[in-house]
Motif scaffolding. Structure first.
Motif, PDB file in Angstrom:
ATOM      1  N   LEU B  49       0.823  -1.288   0.056  1.00  0.00           N
ATOM      2  CA  LEU B  49      -0.094  -0.064  -0.061  1.00  0.00           C
ATOM      3  C   LEU B  49       0.742   1.311  -0.076  1.00  0.00           C
ATOM      4  N   GLY B  50       0.518   2.082  -1.005  1.00  0.00           N
ATOM      5  CA  GLY B  50       1.268   3.348  -1.024  1.00  0.00           C
ATOM      6  C   GLY B  50       0.790   4.411   0.071  1.00  0.00           C
ATOM      7  N   PRO B  51       1.283   5.192   0.450  1.00  0.00           N
ATOM      8  CA  PRO B  51       0.927   6.529   1.313  1.00  0.00           C
ATOM      9  C   PRO B  51      -0.419   6.906   0.901  1.00  0.00           C
ATOM     10  N   GLY B  52      -0.702   7.357  -0.243  1.00  0.00           N
ATOM     11  CA  GLY B  52      -1.998   7.828  -1.063  1.00  0.00           C
ATOM     12  C   GLY B  52      -2.981   6.779  -0.688  1.00  0.00           C
ATOM     13  N   THR B  53      -2.842   5.605  -1.187  1.00  0.00           N
ATOM     14  CA  THR B  53      -3.728   4.599  -1.092  1.00  0.00           C
ATOM     15  C   THR B  53      -4.174   4.335   0.298  1.00  0.00           C
ATOM     16  N   LEU B  54      -3.161   4.196   1.335  1.00  0.00           N
ATOM     17  CA  LEU B  54      -3.387   3.995   2.770  1.00  0.00           C
ATOM     18  C   LEU B  54      -4.135   4.857   3.244  1.00  0.00           C
ATOM     19  N   TYR B  55      -3.637   6.111   3.283  1.00  0.00           N
ATOM     20  CA  TYR B  55      -4.393   7.266   3.946  1.00  0.00           C
ATOM     21  C   TYR B  55      -5.853   7.535   3.398  1.00  0.00           C
ATOM     22  N   GLY B  56      -5.836   7.374   2.113  1.00  0.00           N
ATOM     23  CA  GLY B  56      -7.181   7.682   1.611  1.00  0.00           C
ATOM     24  C   GLY B  56      -8.288   6.583   2.058  1.00  0.00           C
ATOM     25  N   SER B  57      -7.791   5.122   2.147  1.00  0.00           N
ATOM     26  CA  SER B  57      -8.523   4.477   2.891  1.00  0.00           C
ATOM     27  C   SER B  57      -8.828   4.635   4.165  1.00  0.00           C
ATOM     28  N   ILE B  58      -7.785   5.067   5.133  1.00  0.00           N
ATOM     29  CA  ILE B  58      -7.765   5.363   6.494  1.00  0.00           C
ATOM     30  C   ILE B  58      -8.985   6.478   6.799  1.00  0.00           C
ATOM     31  N   LYS B  59      -8.759   7.495   5.762  1.00  0.00           N
ATOM     32  CA  LYS B  59      -9.832   8.733   5.988  1.00  0.00           C
ATOM     33  C   LYS B  59     -11.073   8.066   5.866  1.00  0.00           C
ATOM     34  N   ARG B  60     -11.569   7.231   4.975  1.00  0.00           N
ATOM     35  CA  ARG B  60     -12.872   6.811   4.714  1.00  0.00           C
ATOM     36  C   ARG B  60     -13.153   5.835   5.818  1.00  0.00           C
ATOM     37  N   MET B  61     -12.238   4.901   6.214  1.00  0.00           N
ATOM     38  CA  MET B  61     -12.519   3.915   7.388  1.00  0.00           C
ATOM     39  C   MET B  61     -12.661   4.703   8.525  1.00  0.00           C
ATOM     40  N   LEU B  62     -12.227   5.935   8.725  1.00  0.00           N
ATOM     41  CA  LEU B  62     -12.508   6.808  10.092  1.00  0.00           C
ATOM     42  C   LEU B  62     -13.897   7.348   9.981  1.00  0.00           C
ATOM     43  N   ALA B  63     -14.283   7.738   8.658  1.00  0.00           N
ATOM     44  CA  ALA B  63     -15.568   8.445   8.479  1.00  0.00           C
ATOM     45  C   ALA B  63     -16.712   7.150   8.825  1.00  0.00           C
ATOM     46  N   ASP B  64     -16.455   5.934   8.206  1.00  0.00           N
ATOM     47  CA  ASP B  64     -17.370   4.896   8.352  1.00  0.00           C
ATOM     48  C   ASP B  64     -17.274   4.302   9.893  1.00  0.00           C
ATOM     49  N   SER B  65     -16.406   4.963  10.778  1.00  0.00           N
ATOM     50  CA  SER B  65     -16.130   4.301  12.210  1.00  0.00           C
ATOM     51  C   SER B  65     -15.605   2.830  12.096  1.00  0.00           C
ATOM     52  N   LEU B  66     -15.166   2.504  11.145  1.00  0.00           N
ATOM     53  CA  LEU B  66     -14.443   1.035  11.140  1.00  0.00           C
ATOM     54  C   LEU B  66     -13.212   1.076  11.969  1.00  0.00           C
ATOM     55  N   ILE B  67     -12.370   2.188  11.866  1.00  0.00           N
ATOM     56  CA  ILE B  67     -11.203   2.416  12.963  1.00  0.00           C
ATOM     57  C   ILE B  67     -11.507   3.525  13.703  1.00  0.00           C
ATOM     58  N   ALA B  68     -10.490   3.829  14.546  1.00  0.00           N
ATOM     59  CA  ALA B  68     -10.525   5.108  15.437  1.00  0.00           C
ATOM     60  C   ALA B  68      -9.093   5.332  15.532  1.00  0.00           C
ATOM     61  N   GLU B  69      -8.785   6.606  15.797  1.00  0.00           N
ATOM     62  CA  GLU B  69      -7.307   7.129  16.213  1.00  0.00           C
ATOM     63  C   GLU B  69      -7.142   6.639  17.591  1.00  0.00           C
ATOM     64  N   SER B  70      -6.179   6.094  18.092  1.00  0.00           N
ATOM     65  CA  SER B  70      -5.914   5.641  19.279  1.00  0.00           C
ATOM     66  C   SER B  70      -4.672   6.347  20.022  1.00  0.00           C
ATOM     67  N   GLY B  71      -4.054   7.568  19.433  1.00  0.00           N
ATOM     68  CA  GLY B  71      -3.217   8.207  19.964  1.00  0.00           C
ATOM     69  C   GLY B  71      -2.109   8.560  19.170  1.00  0.00           C
ATOM     70  N   GLU B  72      -1.176   9.612  19.464  1.00  0.00           N
ATOM     71  CA  GLU B  72      -0.013   9.841  18.794  1.00  0.00           C
ATOM     72  C   GLU B  72       1.112   9.891  19.526  1.00  0.00           C
TER      73      GLU B  72
END
Lengths: 248, 125
Positions: B49-72
């Motif tokens: 997965l390249g950065p664009g594909t990965l973070y594009g998917s992450i963005k949509r998965m966050l919007a669908d509540s499939l994943i959540a940020e767990s800290g930095e």
């Protein structure tokens, strides 16, 4: 670790990748640009360690492919979101701006006048949220202009974005120009925000808070294009109000 | 918005990138680079997965509540740069299970049609 003599290649690669990130929509870049650069750097380190210069070359080929595919995708989604925001409101509401206009500050009045002038300039038939946004930017001394400047929104960019979302028209406005229903909603929100803050007046800051409460409209589309999120806008306004309150 | 999308079957079939990211996070939270490496390992090096594909998917998965940020925080195994970590939500786990069941069912069909050898020892699906 990367040998010293090749450090320039890493620096140059990172810089080029950062520039390429400008192909993405501003909101996407703002949210993930830093993380993407970080990931690219991690991949660079791995590629360099495993296969040397060939590895770096292969990484760049893969990366260009990834950028090509994902830029098209993110741009298409951003455009679809813009379209959605530009959907007309279903129910027209009576014009009630003047009800609140008595409590407007000098700055808010100026912003509204500038909005009307802007509507004329574009030949649009009625004053909308997008024209008010430009008016708020033009009211130099206002809190709203201050906040928008802090968020990197510049007048020429906003005008450019406006021209992007709405075509120029050929309407001639009278002295009592018609106001869009959404702008009425915005002003209602602004008055409610002022009340909630216990302010007896409606200033440019409240108008901006009112704008931040909208989820649709050309002003939202412009902010989206310029990479400003509504919650970000809201927080920044409240911060500035708090600072002013603290300092006198 | 999240409440409306609570039916996991609404989101399947998933795109390969989304399903692989869910699988990569099933064993615990990871940052972007961690997800990329785990997907690479789970697919024996075929899906990078390249950065664009990965973070594009992450963005949509966050919007669908499939994943959540767990800290930095920084990853001590890499460097001292701060990294954003992601984890699976309960809903994300349900969706991953639903998708896995769908695929298992398809594998069963492929076996009955002799496109795949039958599963070992009592492994009828």
């Amino acid at each position: 670790m990367i040998p010293h003599e090749q450090a320039w290649l890493l620096t140059a690669s990172r810089r080029l990748y950062w520039l390429l990130l400008y192909l993405y929509p501003a909101s996407f870049r703002a949210a993930y640009g830093r993380a993407m650069l970080q990931l690219f750097t991690d991949c660079y380190r791995d590629a360099r360690a495993a296969h040397g210069m060939i590895g770096v070359l292969a990484l760049w080929l893969r990366t260009l492919g990834d950028i090509g595919v994902s830029v098209v995708k993110e741009r298409a989604l951003a455009l679809a979101r813009l379209r959605q925001k530009l959907q007309p409101v279903a129910v027209a509401r009576p014009v009630r701006v003047r009800h609140h206009a008595d409590s407007f500050t000098e700055g808010a009045r100026t912003a509204l006048q500038l909005a009307i002038a802007e509507t004329r300039r574009y030949g649009h038939a009625r004053v909308g949220t997008e024209h008010l946004l430009i008016g708020l930017l033009g009211e130099d001394g206002g809190v709203a202009a201050h906040v928008l400047r802090d968020l990197g929104v510049k007048l020429p960019d906003a005008r450019y974005a406006l021209a992007f979302v709405l075509p120029r028209g050929s309407a001639v406005l009278g002295d009592e120009p018609e106001v869009s229903p959404r702008l009425v909603t915005l002003v209602d929100h602004a008055a409610a925000e002022a009340r909630a803050l216990n302010h007896a007046y409606v200033g440019t800051e409240h108008l901006l808070l009112g704008l931040a409460r909208l989820s649709q409209g050309a002003a939202c589309a412009i902010l989206e294009l310029l990479g400003v999120r509504p919650e970000q806008l809201r927080m920044q306004v409240l911060r500035v109000i708090q600072t002013q309150h603290d300092s006198g | 918005m999240a409440a409306e999308s609570r039916d996991p079957t609404m989101l399947v079939p998933l795109t390969p990138a989304v399903f692989h990211i869910l699988l990569a996070l099933a064993s615990g939270e990871r940052h972007g680079y961690g997800i990329m490496q785990e997907v690479l390992a789970q697919t024996s090096g075929t899906l990078r997965l390249g950065p664009g594909t990965l973070y594009g998917s992450i963005k949509r998965m966050l919007a669908d509540s499939l994943i959540a940020e767990s800290g930095e925080r920084p990853d001590p195994r890499l460097d001292d740069e701060r990294r954003r970590y992601y984890q699976l939500t309960g809903f994300g786990r349900q969706v991953a299970t639903t998708e896995a069941q769908r695929l298992a069912h398809l594998v069963g069909v492929a076996q009955r049609l002799h496109l795949l050898p039958p599963a070992a020892e009592g492994g009828t699906l």
